[in-house]
Design an enzyme around this catalytic site. Structure first.
Site, PDB file in Angstrom:
ATOM      1  N   GLY A   1       0.859  -1.181   0.000  1.00 20.11           N
ATOM      2  CA  GLY A   1       0.000   0.000   0.000  1.00 20.11           C
ATOM      3  C   GLY A   1       0.898   1.235   0.000  1.00 20.11           C
TER       4      GLY A   1
ATOM      5  CD  GLN B   1     -14.223   8.044  -1.446  1.00 25.27           C
ATOM      6  OE1 GLN B   1     -14.725   8.981  -0.848  1.00 25.27           O
ATOM      7  NE2 GLN B   1     -14.923   7.017  -1.860  1.00 25.27           N
ATOM      8  N   GLY B   2     -10.057  11.031   0.118  1.00 26.19           N
ATOM      9  CA  GLY B   2      -9.898  12.414   0.568  1.00 26.19           C
ATOM     10  C   GLY B   2      -8.598  13.005   0.079  1.00 26.19           C
ATOM     11  N   GLY B   3      -7.508  12.533   0.634  1.00 23.95           N
ATOM     12  CA  GLY B   3      -6.226  13.075   0.224  1.00 23.95           C
ATOM     13  C   GLY B   3      -5.212  12.956   1.330  1.00 23.95           C
TER      14      GLY B   3
ATOM     15  CD  GLU C   1     -10.442  15.375   3.964  1.00 18.12           C
ATOM     16  OE1 GLU C   1     -10.157  14.652   4.936  1.00 18.12           O
ATOM     17  OE2 GLU C   1     -10.222  15.064   2.791  1.00 18.12           O
TER      18      GLU C   1
ATOM     19  CG  HIS D   1     -12.727   4.814   7.731  1.00 17.71           C
ATOM     20  ND1 HIS D   1     -12.761   4.427   6.410  1.00 17.71           N
ATOM     21  CD2 HIS D   1     -11.996   5.977   7.764  1.00 17.71           C
ATOM     22  CE1 HIS D   1     -12.096   5.307   5.673  1.00 17.71           C
ATOM     23  NE2 HIS D   1     -11.619   6.243   6.471  1.00 17.71           N
TER      24      HIS D   1
ATOM     25  NE  ARG E   1      -7.674   8.115   9.949  1.00 21.17           N
ATOM     26  CZ  ARG E   1      -8.045   8.260   8.663  1.00 21.17           C
ATOM     27  NH1 ARG E   1      -7.198   8.771   7.793  1.00 21.17           N
ATOM     28  NH2 ARG E   1      -9.230   7.894   8.259  1.00 21.17           N
TER      29      ARG E   1
ATOM     30  CG  LEU F   1      -3.380   8.558   2.169  1.00 19.86           C
ATOM     31  CD1 LEU F   1      -3.964   9.267   0.947  1.00 19.86           C
ATOM     32  CD2 LEU F   1      -2.785   7.221   1.740  1.00 19.86           C
TER      33      LEU F   1
HETATM   34  C1  LIG Z   1     -12.329   3.889   1.533  1.00 20.66           C
HETATM   35  C2  LIG Z   1     -11.178   4.505   2.259  1.00 20.66           C
HETATM   36  C3  LIG Z   1     -10.890   5.855   2.069  1.00 20.66           C
HETATM   37  C4  LIG Z   1      -9.814   6.434   2.737  1.00 20.66           C
HETATM   38  N1  LIG Z   1      -9.508   7.747   2.501  1.00 20.66           N
HETATM   39  C5  LIG Z   1      -8.400   8.291   3.075  1.00 20.66           C
HETATM   40  C6  LIG Z   1      -7.966   9.611   2.746  1.00 20.66           C
HETATM   41  O1  LIG Z   1      -8.550  10.267   1.918  1.00 20.66           O
HETATM   42  N2  LIG Z   1      -6.874  10.103   3.382  1.00 20.66           N
HETATM   43  C7  LIG Z   1      -6.170   9.393   4.293  1.00 20.66           C
HETATM   44  O2  LIG Z   1      -5.189   9.885   4.841  1.00 20.66           O
HETATM   45  N3  LIG Z   1      -6.546   8.125   4.614  1.00 20.66           N
HETATM   46  C8  LIG Z   1      -7.623   7.564   4.018  1.00 20.66           C
HETATM   47  N4  LIG Z   1      -7.987   6.281   4.331  1.00 20.66           N
HETATM   48  C9  LIG Z   1      -7.120   5.510   5.235  1.00 20.66           C
HETATM   49  C10 LIG Z   1      -5.848   5.169   4.477  1.00 20.66           C
HETATM   50  O3  LIG Z   1      -6.192   4.851   3.152  1.00 20.66           O
HETATM   51  C11 LIG Z   1      -5.138   3.979   5.109  1.00 20.66           C
HETATM   52  O4  LIG Z   1      -4.945   4.189   6.468  1.00 20.66           O
HETATM   53  C12 LIG Z   1      -3.767   3.811   4.471  1.00 20.66           C
HETATM   54  O5  LIG Z   1      -3.876   3.833   3.069  1.00 20.66           O
HETATM   55  C13 LIG Z   1      -3.144   2.505   4.918  1.00 20.66           C
HETATM   56  O6  LIG Z   1      -2.015   2.294   4.125  1.00 20.66           O
HETATM   57  P1  LIG Z   1      -1.068   1.067   4.444  1.00 20.66           P
HETATM   58  O7  LIG Z   1       0.015   1.137   3.413  1.00 20.66           O
HETATM   59  O8  LIG Z   1      -0.695   1.093   5.861  1.00 20.66           O
HETATM   60  O9  LIG Z   1      -1.993  -0.223   4.214  1.00 20.66           O
HETATM   61  P2  LIG Z   1      -2.804  -0.749   2.946  1.00 20.66           P
HETATM   62  O10 LIG Z   1      -2.939   0.279   1.894  1.00 20.66           O
HETATM   63  O11 LIG Z   1      -4.053  -1.387   3.456  1.00 20.66           O
HETATM   64  O12 LIG Z   1      -1.875  -1.896   2.368  1.00 20.66           O
HETATM   65  C14 LIG Z   1      -1.646  -3.089   3.092  1.00 20.66           C
HETATM   66  C15 LIG Z   1      -0.813  -4.020   2.250  1.00 20.66           C
HETATM   67  O13 LIG Z   1      -0.376  -5.122   3.033  1.00 20.66           O
HETATM   68  C16 LIG Z   1      -0.613  -6.330   2.330  1.00 20.66           C
HETATM   69  N5  LIG Z   1      -0.679  -7.409   3.329  1.00 20.66           N
HETATM   70  C17 LIG Z   1      -1.481  -7.497   4.424  1.00 20.66           C
HETATM   71  N6  LIG Z   1      -1.179  -8.608   5.124  1.00 20.66           N
HETATM   72  C18 LIG Z   1      -0.154  -9.211   4.470  1.00 20.66           C
HETATM   73  C19 LIG Z   1       0.608 -10.385   4.700  1.00 20.66           C
HETATM   74  N7  LIG Z   1       0.411 -11.168   5.780  1.00 20.66           N
HETATM   75  N8  LIG Z   1       1.576 -10.714   3.808  1.00 20.66           N
HETATM   76  C20 LIG Z   1       1.818  -9.938   2.709  1.00 20.66           C
HETATM   77  N9  LIG Z   1       1.133  -8.809   2.454  1.00 20.66           N
HETATM   78  C21 LIG Z   1       0.167  -8.451   3.333  1.00 20.66           C
HETATM   79  C22 LIG Z   1      -1.863  -6.045   1.532  1.00 20.66           C
HETATM   80  O14 LIG Z   1      -2.039  -6.960   0.463  1.00 20.66           O
HETATM   81  C23 LIG Z   1      -1.534  -4.629   1.063  1.00 20.66           C
HETATM   82  O15 LIG Z   1      -0.645  -4.673  -0.040  1.00 20.66           O
HETATM   83  C24 LIG Z   1      -9.043   5.670   3.648  1.00 20.66           C
HETATM   84  C25 LIG Z   1      -9.333   4.321   3.841  1.00 20.66           C
HETATM   85  C26 LIG Z   1     -10.380   3.729   3.141  1.00 20.66           C
HETATM   86  C27 LIG Z   1     -10.669   2.282   3.347  1.00 20.66           C
END
Ligand SMILES: Cc1cc2nc3c(=O)[nH]c(=O)nc-3n(C[C@H](O)[C@H](O)[C@H](O)COP(=O)(O)OP(=O)(O)OC[C@H]3O[C@@H](n4cnc5c(N)ncnc54)[C@H](O)[C@@H]3O)c2cc1C
Length: 506
Positions: free
Chosen positions: A34, A68-70, A135, A345, A381, A387
């Site tokens: 991610g 979506q937000g940013g 926001e 969320h 949060r 992000l």
């Molecule tokens: C609909 C929605 C809208 C949002 N809008 C916003 C916004 O506008 N602004 C903002 O700041 N935040 C927003 N958020 C929150 C934000 O998107 C997340 O907190 C953030 O993107 C999380 O990023 P991450 O890289 O930590 O995890 P993720 O993006 O969830 O990525 C996790 C990764 O880990 C992998 N993974 C998990 N377990 C394993 C494993 N055991 N082995 C190998 N791979 C694994 C998954 O496949 C994935 O690739 C939103 C969330 C959602 C759901």
């Protein structure tokens, strides 16, 4: 016990001796692709490191892709990191770890500029100036978007294209981390679900959140906290699991679109919330916990399943993918109000880390993004801070991980455990979490969750039960007020223990 220490202050990054000595197959293993994982992998690779990037699911199934937000950063002339910090602390309801939030707010603008340098194009106004959105909880316009409400998608596509073309990054797609390999308490690598072992100086977990542990959620199904359970099995401490943010406006009653999120930014542009009589009942730009709880109150008192979001006055071109998704589902936001209700969320809790992402209790293990808990979000949060957190802490942890010494001997023999360390939750667990660990909790509801087969569900229940107050995203029916004695006290669960302890973090 003190909170996780942060012994190394911010410093100019020394040159990293990538690949020097030892038997490491990679300098750094990053689990998760991610926003946090992709960016951390790129930061390490740009230092000359060899990075193995492991990702269980395709890009489009990460929470980051759905954002979506940013991303929030003090970029406007009238803004400053101090003002951003003030809003973050206010939203966090007396529980924000100040040092961690300070790092976020100071470094977010720099990371924003780096994303631009990596080719991410953020939205501009018609004069070509950066267009910043407003926001809930932000005192000024501070949220940068890309493609309107397609921010996550745009950022991730660009970062993954750059990562895929980087010679220092080996991408292991469709592979799941099955267990972390430790030697004398130090993390030395991991085991993939196919039994393959990878050895490295450090492992960085970027596995995302756990909001899909609840049945009504905005998150992709893979967000069930697997990184938290992997880290715990390796000896790490978890923190603040009771703090789960419920987004106020997720769509209700549309088959195939249940839980689809309508960004806070839509309310920032003037959308309003209405009860069944058409009356407004809340300040739509209050922090999330306040808006979600107000909706919960209306639903509880009227028996309705949804309130209504009126976005008829909002320019549909500002939110093209939200509008398109609603139209696809048969609703026209330009002509009618949209039924919405809260959904799980974002999990503020996670693997307890210091300000460089070091997991408390396991040298060589790092956690960043939603799976981590630096304490920066406190009890609630601030919108669009997550992000920014992925990028600020992703880089800090990647650089700190490269400073770990390479192993000197061959990798330790390790085997996949017989039972999965991080199993997916059942339908029953998810339904029980929604019923008993949702917007309002009580001891009576939480106690039976102690018997739930899912290990993380049990820990969330234990943390929620131990916090006998209402604060931010955590509301206890029997304790409707915040307890000043618990200001600044985080809930830590040590490895091997089921009983959380409330501890003040520096
Ligand atoms: C609909 C929605 C809208 C949002 N809008 C916003 C916004 O506008 N602004 C903002 O700041 N935040 C927003 N958020 C929150 C934000 O998107 C997340 O907190 C953030 O993107 C999380 O990023 P991450 O890289 O930590 O995890 P993720 O993006 O969830 O990525 C996790 C990764 O880990 C992998 N993974 C998990 N377990 C394993 C494993 N055991 N082995 C190998 N791979 C694994 C998954 O496949 C994935 O690739 C939103 C969330 C959602 C759901």
């Amino acid at each position: 016990m003190a909170g996780p220490a942060d012994p190394s202050p911010e410093r100019a990054a020394p040159p990293h001796r990538a690949g020097g000595g030892g038997a490491a197959a990679a300098d750094l293993i990053v689990v998760g692709a991610g926003a946090a994982g992709l960016y951390a992998a790129l930061c390490a690779a740009r230092e000359g490191a060899r990075v193995a990037l492991v990702s269980a699911r395709p890009l489009a199934e990460t929470a980051s892709y759905w954002a979506q937000g940013g991303l929030a950063a003090a970029l406007a002339a009238e803004d400053s990191p101090e003002r951003h910090l003030e809003d973050t602390v206010t939203a966090g309801r007396g529980l924000v770890r100040h040092s961690a939030a300070e790092v976020l707010c100071e470094q977010a603008p720099e990371r924003f500029r780096d994303l631009e340098a990596l080719g991410v194009r953020f939205d501009a106004d018609r004069h070509g100036n950066l267009a910043l959105g407003l926001e809930g909880g932000h005192a000024v316009r501070r949220v940068a978007h890309a493609g309107g409400s397609a921010t996550g998608r745009r950022i991730l596509r660009q970062l993954s294209a750059v990562a895929a073309g980087h010679p220092g990054i080996e991408v292991l797609e469709g592979r799941r981390a099955g267990a972390l390999a430790t030697e004398q308490g130090r993390c030395r690598g991991l085991l993939l679900d196919d039994g393959r072992a990878i050895d490295a100086r450090a492992v960085l977990l970027a596995t995302g959140g756990a909001a899909a542990l609840w049945s009504r959620t905005t998150n992709p199904p893979g967000s069930f906290g697997s990184g938290l359970m992997l880290a715990r099995a390796a000896g790490a401490t978890l923190a603040d699991l009771e703090f789960v943010q419920f987004h106020p406006t997720a769509v209700v009653g549309l088959p195939g679109r249940e839980g689809f999120l309508i960004s806070e930014a839509v309310r920032g542009e003037g959308a309003t919330l209405h009860d069944a009589r058409g009356e407004r009942f809340v300040d739509e730009l209050a922090p999330r916990d306040a808006v979600a709880r107000a909706i919960f109150g209306v639903l509880a008192s009227t028996g309705a399943t949804a309130v209504h979001l009126d976005m008829r006055g909002v320019d549909p071109d500002r939110f093209p993918n939200v509008v398109a998704a609603l139209r696809e589902a048969g609703l026209d936001p330009a002509a009618e109000r949209i039924p919405v209700a809260p959904a799980s969320h974002y999990v503020m809790g996670g693997v307890a880390t210091d300000l460089h992402g070091r997991a408390d209790g396991v040298p060589g293990l790092y956690a960043v993004g939603e799976c981590a808990c630096t304490g920066l979000h406190g009890a609630n949060r601030l919108a669009s801070n997550s992000l920014s957190e992925c990028f600020v802490y992703g880089r800090r942890a990647a650089l700190a991980g490269l400073d770990e010494l390479a192993a000197t001997g061959p990798p330790a023999a390790a085997e996949l455990p017989r039972e999965p360390v991080a199993p997916a939750p059942s339908f029953q667990t998810r339904a029980a979490m929604w019923r008993h660990a949702g917007l309002e909790r009580s001891a009576e509801g939480l106690r039976p969750l102690h018997e739930d087969p899912h290990p993380l569900a049990r820990l969330v229940a234990a943390c929620a039960l131990s916090r006998e107050e209402t604060r931010g995203a955590h509301a206890r029916a029997e304790f409707p007020e915040s307890d000043a004695e618990l200001d600044g006290r985080h809930t830590l669960v040590a490895p091997g223990e089921d009983r959380p302890r409330a501890i003040a973090w520096a």
